[in-house]
Design a protein around this motif. Sequence first.
Motif, PDB file in Angstrom:
ATOM      1  N   LYS A  14       0.855  -1.182   0.000  1.00  0.00           N
ATOM      2  CA  LYS A  14       0.000   0.000   0.000  1.00  0.00           C
ATOM      3  C   LYS A  14       0.893   1.234   0.000  1.00  0.00           C
ATOM      4  O   LYS A  14       1.910   1.276   0.676  1.00  0.00           O
ATOM      5  CB  LYS A  14      -0.908   0.033   1.238  1.00  0.00           C
ATOM      6  N   LYS A  16       0.584   5.574   0.177  1.00  0.00           N
ATOM      7  CA  LYS A  16      -0.266   6.743   0.395  1.00  0.00           C
ATOM      8  C   LYS A  16       0.586   7.995   0.219  1.00  0.00           C
ATOM      9  O   LYS A  16       1.787   7.972   0.414  1.00  0.00           O
ATOM     10  CB  LYS A  16      -0.867   6.730   1.799  1.00  0.00           C
ATOM     11  N   THR A  17      -0.088   9.072  -0.134  1.00  0.00           N
ATOM     12  CA  THR A  17       0.590  10.352  -0.273  1.00  0.00           C
ATOM     13  C   THR A  17      -0.321  11.462   0.219  1.00  0.00           C
ATOM     14  O   THR A  17      -1.539  11.321   0.198  1.00  0.00           O
ATOM     15  CB  THR A  17       1.008  10.600  -1.744  1.00  0.00           C
ATOM     16  N   ASN A  18       0.271  12.546   0.658  1.00  0.00           N
ATOM     17  CA  ASN A  18      -0.528  13.685   1.100  1.00  0.00           C
ATOM     18  C   ASN A  18      -0.837  14.645  -0.040  1.00  0.00           C
ATOM     19  O   ASN A  18      -1.861  15.303  -0.032  1.00  0.00           O
ATOM     20  CB  ASN A  18       0.177  14.440   2.225  1.00  0.00           C
ATOM     21  N   GLU A  41      -6.841   5.384  -5.542  1.00  0.00           N
ATOM     22  CA  GLU A  41      -5.977   4.442  -4.819  1.00  0.00           C
ATOM     23  C   GLU A  41      -5.120   5.114  -3.750  1.00  0.00           C
ATOM     24  O   GLU A  41      -4.850   4.527  -2.718  1.00  0.00           O
ATOM     25  CB  GLU A  41      -5.065   3.709  -5.814  1.00  0.00           C
ATOM     26  N   LEU A  42      -4.697   6.350  -3.984  1.00  0.00           N
ATOM     27  CA  LEU A  42      -3.762   7.013  -3.076  1.00  0.00           C
ATOM     28  C   LEU A  42      -4.431   7.815  -1.967  1.00  0.00           C
ATOM     29  O   LEU A  42      -3.815   8.098  -0.947  1.00  0.00           O
ATOM     30  CB  LEU A  42      -2.832   7.942  -3.865  1.00  0.00           C
ATOM     31  N   TYR A  43      -5.687   8.217  -2.139  1.00  0.00           N
ATOM     32  CA  TYR A  43      -6.411   9.046  -1.172  1.00  0.00           C
ATOM     33  C   TYR A  43      -5.577  10.225  -0.657  1.00  0.00           C
ATOM     34  O   TYR A  43      -5.324  10.336   0.542  1.00  0.00           O
ATOM     35  CB  TYR A  43      -6.893   8.210   0.020  1.00  0.00           C
ATOM     36  N   PRO A  44      -5.158  11.103  -1.533  1.00  0.00           N
ATOM     37  CA  PRO A  44      -4.357  12.244  -1.071  1.00  0.00           C
ATOM     38  C   PRO A  44      -5.210  13.252  -0.303  1.00  0.00           C
ATOM     39  O   PRO A  44      -6.421  13.330  -0.487  1.00  0.00           O
ATOM     40  CB  PRO A  44      -3.859  12.865  -2.380  1.00  0.00           C
ATOM     41  N   ASN A  74     -11.584  12.638   1.716  1.00  0.00           N
ATOM     42  CA  ASN A  74     -10.299  12.832   2.372  1.00  0.00           C
ATOM     43  C   ASN A  74      -9.639  14.177   2.075  1.00  0.00           C
ATOM     44  O   ASN A  74      -8.658  14.519   2.704  1.00  0.00           O
ATOM     45  CB  ASN A  74      -9.355  11.696   1.945  1.00  0.00           C
TER      46      ASN A  74
END
Length: 86
Positions: A14, A16-18, A41-44, A74
């Motif tokens: 997994k 993730k990124t901001n 997919e990344l939900y920034p 998000n």
Amino acid sequence: MVLYLEYIEKEEFKFKTNLFEVDFDIEYETTYGFVYDMIKELYPKHLKLKSIDCSDQGTPHLQQYHSISKLNQNYESVEINDDFIP
């Protein structure tokens, strides 16, 4: 030493990124369709979308805004530069 990729075990992970930042130009059909999938997919927390307008074929416009807005659970900020929301 020869390395055969088919024998390497693949491991899913997994990520993730901001911040998710995209610069785009004229979109032919769904050229930038992958952008929606990556955001999904990344939900920034922060989106930054910018039209680079470097072609002579008209004003660039990203067609996925409606779909991207549905992923709004998000987001803390969304920045759209040099484009419009229909």
